[in-house]
Design an enzyme around this catalytic site. Structure first.
Site, PDB file in Angstrom:
ATOM      1  N   HIS A   1       4.042  -2.180   2.950  1.00 57.90           N
ATOM      2  CA  HIS A   1       4.105  -0.841   2.350  1.00 57.90           C
ATOM      3  C   HIS A   1       5.416  -0.703   1.590  1.00 57.90           C
ATOM      4  CE1 HIS A   1       1.236  -0.575   5.667  1.00 57.90           C
ATOM      5  NE2 HIS A   1       0.638   0.367   4.951  1.00 57.90           N
TER       6      HIS A   1
ATOM      7  N   ASP B   1       0.823  -1.219   0.000  1.00 61.46           N
ATOM      8  CA  ASP B   1       0.000   0.000   0.000  1.00 61.46           C
ATOM      9  C   ASP B   1       0.855   1.267   0.000  1.00 61.46           C
ATOM     10  OD1 ASP B   1      -1.961  -1.866   0.324  1.00 61.46           O
ATOM     11  OD2 ASP B   1      -2.827  -0.985   2.136  1.00 61.46           O
TER      12      ASP B   1
HETATM   13 ZN    ZN Z   1      -2.469   3.089   3.531  1.00 59.33          ZN
END
Ligand code: ZN
Length: 463
Positions: free
Chosen positions: A415, A273
């Site tokens: 991430h 993400d």
């Molecule tokens: Zn996020």
């Protein structure tokens, strides 16, 4: 005392109206008998154009030349009612000093395989700064041989709301592209989810065209506002029967590798993400081939244009690109229009680079509800393994967590902003490869597991 006074005045007013009404009725009857001789029906039921001009007004009716008895009957009735209404309106008004009152009609016909549409436009001038325009559409389904309306085209009872939000996005885009500066609140009120607000639409080759008459969504000088919503964005909103042109886009698959070799493997979907990012994302892409891995990126629309080449590279390699909204918003706090804006702006930015539609959504913070799922019209992908990589920034810790908790069908949250997250993911792949795991995108996982994803659900894993 007050009551009596008002009552008396009302009676007087009514008396005047009644008198006027009788006069209009008498004129009306004589005009109607005149009309019937002037407005000749041809053998197809089509009426010739009609023009009537007095010192006071001009009536010009452009009767639709459409070869369909049902549409003609509705059109003729509508135009007749409108003309009567116009004549009633002006009967109370004085002659204008210069110029005349006007009643002019026009029409447009649209047609595709299934639907014949007739759109009537009535321009009335009864004084004031500009014309008043009334729009009315009639649609005939040629296969079913019956009249249909917008509600017959909609997939379910939530569709109108979705159409309303999508239209908002496209109207505001139209405004921005042309520097029109439409007022957001006027646009919103003109697009409320009421079928009357979607009176004029056409199914054309490229999508659903919707026309909003002057003053519906913007000031008069902006004229009519025309938007085009591509068919692939109307899946689940418009009934499948009317989306046949887009069918091939639905089955488009974003990868060019043979996933059959994974059919006997345990599957894991690594998802990243908040990117793209230059260092993290590219380091990951550099190393995926070592593990025959492809991953899913849930990118932020606001970052996409800054890392175009990285995103294109990720997509071209066969990784899946999903949306993490435009500005990492908590969607639960936004109204439907802003939700659509977050989603559409991101999907458009991605499509500009990949030339492919984004169907997968990861809502920021995992915040989602039924309304957001319906408005987004995408597949909602959450996770069941949270590495908390942003907190620890420790590659070994991240790798250990993944390996210890790995299971078939898992979706892992990471991430790609952080190099430690990428290193941790690659370390985990190294170790899990020897345990019989394959690393696939969300789309590949669903295909391999024969799961037809459902837009009304949240996916924490795919089994
Ligand atoms: Zn996020």
């Amino acid at each position: 005392m007050e009551y009596k006074k008002t009552h008396k005045r009302r009676l007087t007013k009514f008396g005047k109206r009644f008198f006027a009404f009788t006069i209009v009725l008498m004129i009306g009857i004589s005009v109607l008998s005149l009309n019937s001789s002037n407005r000749n029906l041809s053998e197809k039921g089509i009426i010739d154009n009609y023009k009537e001009e007095t010192d006071n007004y001009l009536v010009e009716i452009n009767y639709p030349k459409v070869n369909n008895k049902n549409l003609l009957a509705y059109a003729n009735e509508y135009l007749q009612n409108k003309e009567e209404e116009f004549k009633n309106d002006i009967s109370d008004l004085k002659n204008m000093n210069s110029g005349k009152y006007e009643f002019i009609t026009d029409y447009k016909i649209s047609e595709n395989e299934d639907v014949l549409g007739l759109h009537l436009i009535v321009y009335k001038y009864t004084g004031g700064a500009h014309y008043i325009r009334d729009d009315k559409s009639y649609y005939y389904n040629k296969n079913e041989e019956k009249m249909v309306s917008i509600t017959d085209f909609l997939a379910n009872d939530k569709s109108l709301e979705q159409l309303s939000s999508l239209s908002y996005y496209y109207v505001m885009k139209y405004s921005n592209d042309n520097d029109f500066g439409f007022d957001e609140n006027m646009v919103k009120s003109g697009l409320e989810s009421d079928s009357n607000n979607f009176e004029y639409f056409n199914f054309i080759d490229d999508g659903l065209e919707i026309v909003f008459p002057p003053l519906q969504v913007a000031y008069h000088a902006a004229g009519e506002v025309k938007i085009l919503i591509p068919y692939n964005e109307l899946n689940g909103i418009i009934k499948d029967d009317y989306l046949k042109y887009s069918k091939k886009d639905n089955n488009e698959i974003n990868h060019n590798r043979n996933i059959k070799e994974f059919s006997n493997k345990k599957l894991i979907a690594f998802t990243f993400d908040d990117g793209p990012s230059y260092i993290g994302t590219n380091k990951l892409l550099d190393n995926l081939d070592k593990y025959n891995a492809r991953v899913t990126f849930f990118v932020l629309g606001s970052r996409v244009n800054d890392y175009k080449d990285t995103l294109k590279r990720a997509y071209d390699m066969g990784n899946l690109i999903g949306s993490h909204t435009y500005s990492h918003s908590n969607l639960l706090k936004l109204d439907n229009y802003s939700i659509t804006n977050e989603i559409k702006k991101t999907n458009d930015s991605i499509k500009n680079i990949t030339n492919s539609d984004t169907l997968y959504l990861r809502p920021p913070y995992g915040n989602i509800n039924a309304n957001i799922r319906e408005i987004s019209n995408m597949y909602t992908i959450l996770w069941d393994l949270d590495t908390e990589d942003w907190k620890y920034k420790d590659a070994n810790r991240i790798a250990n967590y993944i390996v210890e908790n790995a299971h078939d069908g898992a979706i892992i949250l990471l991430h790609d902003l952080y190099e430690t997250s990428v290193d941790g993911a690659l370390l985990a792949m190294e170790r899990l490869q020897s345990e019989g795991y394959a690393f696939v995108t969300i789309e590949e996982m669903a295909m391999l597991k024969n799961v037809q994803l459902d837009k009304t659900k949240n996916y924490f894993s795919i089994k």
